[in-house]
Design a protein around this motif. Structure first.
Motif, PDB file in Angstrom:
ATOM      1  N   UNK A  30      10.930  -2.217  14.676  1.00 25.61           N
ATOM      2  CA  UNK A  30      11.474  -1.570  13.485  1.00 25.61           C
ATOM      3  C   UNK A  30      10.538  -1.727  12.299  1.00 25.61           C
ATOM      4  N   UNK A  31       9.953  -2.896  12.193  1.00 21.71           N
ATOM      5  CA  UNK A  31       9.018  -3.195  11.096  1.00 21.71           C
ATOM      6  C   UNK A  31       7.786  -2.279  11.176  1.00 21.71           C
ATOM      7  N   UNK A  32       7.194  -2.214  12.363  1.00 14.94           N
ATOM      8  CA  UNK A  32       5.999  -1.383  12.543  1.00 14.94           C
ATOM      9  C   UNK A  32       6.333   0.093  12.353  1.00 14.94           C
ATOM     10  N   UNK A  33       7.498   0.521  12.847  1.00 10.81           N
ATOM     11  CA  UNK A  33       7.905   1.907  12.689  1.00 10.81           C
ATOM     12  C   UNK A  33       8.094   2.277  11.232  1.00 10.81           C
ATOM     13  N   UNK A  34       8.678   1.370  10.466  1.00  9.38           N
ATOM     14  CA  UNK A  34       8.911   1.640   9.045  1.00  9.38           C
ATOM     15  C   UNK A  34       7.600   1.745   8.278  1.00  9.38           C
ATOM     16  N   UNK A  35       6.580   0.997   8.712  1.00 11.99           N
ATOM     17  CA  UNK A  35       5.275   1.028   8.040  1.00 11.99           C
ATOM     18  C   UNK A  35       4.330   2.053   8.671  1.00 11.99           C
ATOM     19  N   UNK A  36       4.795   2.693   9.759  1.00 13.46           N
ATOM     20  CA  UNK A  36       4.017   3.724  10.453  1.00 13.46           C
ATOM     21  C   UNK A  36       2.662   3.195  10.952  1.00 13.46           C
ATOM     22  N   UNK A  37       2.700   2.047  11.610  1.00 15.21           N
ATOM     23  CA  UNK A  37       1.498   1.485  12.236  1.00 15.21           C
ATOM     24  C   UNK A  37       1.856   1.067  13.661  1.00 15.21           C
ATOM     25  N   UNK A  38       0.860   0.833  14.467  1.00 11.49           N
ATOM     26  CA  UNK A  38       1.083   0.514  15.873  1.00 11.49           C
ATOM     27  C   UNK A  38       0.814  -0.960  16.159  1.00 11.49           C
ATOM     28  N   UNK A  39       1.356  -1.404  17.267  1.00  4.58           N
ATOM     29  CA  UNK A  39       1.116  -2.787  17.699  1.00  4.58           C
ATOM     30  C   UNK A  39      -0.367  -3.013  17.982  1.00  4.58           C
ATOM     31  N   UNK A  40      -1.019  -2.003  18.581  1.00  6.71           N
ATOM     32  CA  UNK A  40      -2.447  -2.133  18.883  1.00  6.71           C
ATOM     33  C   UNK A  40      -3.247  -2.374  17.604  1.00  6.71           C
ATOM     34  N   UNK A  41      -2.885  -1.643  16.539  1.00  2.25           N
ATOM     35  CA  UNK A  41      -3.579  -1.813  15.263  1.00  2.25           C
ATOM     36  C   UNK A  41      -3.377  -3.222  14.721  1.00  2.25           C
ATOM     37  N   UNK A  42      -2.165  -3.701  14.799  1.00  2.00           N
ATOM     38  CA  UNK A  42      -1.856  -5.032  14.257  1.00  2.00           C
ATOM     39  C   UNK A  42      -2.645  -6.097  14.998  1.00  2.00           C
ATOM     40  N   UNK A  69       0.828  -1.210   0.000  1.00  8.55           N
ATOM     41  CA  UNK A  69       0.000   0.000   0.000  1.00  8.55           C
ATOM     42  C   UNK A  69       0.856   1.251   0.000  1.00  8.55           C
ATOM     43  N   UNK A  70       2.029   1.182   0.630  1.00  7.98           N
ATOM     44  CA  UNK A  70       2.936   2.323   0.690  1.00  7.98           C
ATOM     45  C   UNK A  70       3.842   2.404  -0.537  1.00  7.98           C
ATOM     46  N   UNK A  71       3.673   1.432  -1.450  1.00 11.68           N
ATOM     47  CA  UNK A  71       4.468   1.393  -2.683  1.00 11.68           C
ATOM     48  C   UNK A  71       5.960   1.353  -2.368  1.00 11.68           C
ATOM     49  N   UNK A  72       6.292   0.476  -1.416  1.00 13.29           N
ATOM     50  CA  UNK A  72       7.696   0.296  -1.023  1.00 13.29           C
ATOM     51  C   UNK A  72       8.147  -1.087  -1.473  1.00 13.29           C
ATOM     52  N   UNK A  73       9.368  -1.150  -1.998  1.00 15.97           N
ATOM     53  CA  UNK A  73       9.903  -2.451  -2.380  1.00 15.97           C
ATOM     54  C   UNK A  73      10.410  -3.167  -1.139  1.00 15.97           C
ATOM     55  N   UNK A  74      10.561  -4.483  -1.267  1.00 16.72           N
ATOM     56  CA  UNK A  74      11.066  -5.272  -0.134  1.00 16.72           C
ATOM     57  C   UNK A  74      12.480  -4.846   0.224  1.00 16.72           C
ATOM     58  N   UNK A  75      13.273  -4.506  -0.787  1.00 15.17           N
ATOM     59  CA  UNK A  75      14.657  -4.092  -0.541  1.00 15.17           C
ATOM     60  C   UNK A  75      14.690  -2.751   0.201  1.00 15.17           C
ATOM     61  N   UNK A  76      13.813  -1.816  -0.184  1.00 12.73           N
ATOM     62  CA  UNK A  76      13.782  -0.508   0.482  1.00 12.73           C
ATOM     63  C   UNK A  76      13.383  -0.640   1.950  1.00 12.73           C
ATOM     64  N   UNK A  77      12.380  -1.477   2.175  1.00 14.13           N
ATOM     65  CA  UNK A  77      11.914  -1.629   3.549  1.00 14.13           C
ATOM     66  C   UNK A  77      12.956  -2.334   4.400  1.00 14.13           C
ATOM     67  N   UNK A  78      13.610  -3.336   3.836  1.00 12.58           N
ATOM     68  CA  UNK A  78      14.638  -4.072   4.586  1.00 12.58           C
ATOM     69  C   UNK A  78      15.780  -3.133   4.959  1.00 12.58           C
ATOM     70  N   UNK A  79      16.158  -2.257   4.023  1.00  7.22           N
ATOM     71  CA  UNK A  79      17.238  -1.319   4.305  1.00  7.22           C
ATOM     72  C   UNK A  79      16.839  -0.357   5.428  1.00  7.22           C
ATOM     73  N   UNK A  80      15.577   0.107   5.391  1.00  6.65           N
ATOM     74  CA  UNK A  80      15.112   1.020   6.440  1.00  6.65           C
ATOM     75  C   UNK A  80      15.084   0.328   7.795  1.00  6.65           C
ATOM     76  N   UNK A  81      14.764  -0.960   7.798  1.00  6.24           N
ATOM     77  CA  UNK A  81      14.699  -1.711   9.058  1.00  6.24           C
ATOM     78  C   UNK A  81      16.081  -2.128   9.543  1.00  6.24           C
ATOM     79  N   UNK A  82      17.072  -2.083   8.658  1.00  9.37           N
ATOM     80  CA  UNK A  82      18.423  -2.489   9.034  1.00  9.37           C
ATOM     81  C   UNK A  82      18.614  -3.991   9.032  1.00  9.37           C
ATOM     82  N   UNK A  83      17.890  -4.691   8.145  1.00 12.87           N
ATOM     83  CA  UNK A  83      18.021  -6.153   8.060  1.00 12.87           C
ATOM     84  C   UNK A  83      18.225  -6.540   6.603  1.00 12.87           C
TER      85      UNK A  83
END
Length: 241
Positions: free
Chosen positions: A49-61, A13-27
């Motif tokens: 880190x995953x939730x922060x990168x996607x800008x969602x909360x644990x409560x939402x998940x 939904x955020x139009x992010x590639x897996x590589x971009x997200x992995x880099x942001x998460x540091x993995x």
């Protein structure tokens, strides 16, 4: 839906590639691929880190999944377990507060209704006192009752004249008092500016005074009692999990 599927959906939904997200998460991208395919569960640090990168909360998940999946799968992640424990503790605190409040309402309703019903706090029985007239300075407090005894030896004309004078002085006044002040009492005349002018009041009987506050206390007691009982009765429905 699983955790990996949900978070992959958010990434798309955020139009992010897996590589971009992995880099942001540091993995590594390969590790993110395992997470999204549910071949591995993230640690607390990785999930944050995953939730922060996607800008969602644990409560939402957690709210997106069936409780059985959360308890059986996601609870293995320490941060999820800690969150669920806190939620359970908070739920129990609210439940106890609800029950304590309802119990207090019931406990308070009894004395309120009792006070209104028995009229102990606001008595409705009053005492009526009547004063025949104003006493002049120096006159005996019982002058209006006893004056005829003071002129028993006078002539008939003198007694008749005195009777006329006393009739002219008659100025009855009534007091309704909540307390019994005895057979009689003498106080300064309320309508006189000179404190030497007095009135003697004699008790004439009891009277009933309707005091709306007693009805209000009874109604409030019933309201609190019914409210408390209903609150206790529906407690399980409100706090069912």
């Amino acid at each position: 839906m699983t955790l990996g599927e949900l978070l992959k959906e958010k990434r798309v939904e955020l139009d992010r590639s897996q590589a971009e997200l992995a880099e942001q998460m540091g993995i590594e991208q390969s590790y993110l691929s395992k997470l999204e395919s549910d071949r591995s569960l993230p640690s607390t640090e990785i999930l944050n880190a995953w939730l922060g990168a996607l800008d969602i909360t644990l409560e939402f998940v957690i709210a997106q999944f069936d409780p059985s999946y959360v308890q059986g799968r996601l609870r293995q992640i320490p941060i999820v377990d800690a969150y669920l424990r806190e939620q359970t503790s908070s739920h129990h605190r609210h439940r106890r507060s609800w029950l304590v409040t309802c119990s207090l309402l019931v406990a308070l309703s009894v004395p309120l209704f009792y006070l209104g019903y028995t009229k102990l706090l606001f008595p409705e029985q009053a005492y009526q006192y009547i004063s025949p007239g104003i006493l002049l300075p120096g006159e005996n407090p019982n002058y209006f009752d006893n004056w005829h005894n003071m002129y028993v030896n006078d002539s008939a004309d003198e007694r008749m004249e005195m009777r006329k004078r006393m009739a002219e002085r008659e100025n009855p006044h009534t007091l309704i008092l909540p307390e019994n002040r005895g057979r009689q009492f003498t106080i300064p005349a309320q309508e006189a500016t000179d404190p030497d002018f007095l009135r003697t009041y004699y008790i004439s009987g009891n009277v009933e005074q309707v005091r709306p506050i007693n009805g209000i206390l009874q109604a409030l007691g019933l309201f609190l009692f019914v409210g408390g009982i209903i609150g206790i009765a529906i407690e399980r429905r409100f706090f069912a999990k």
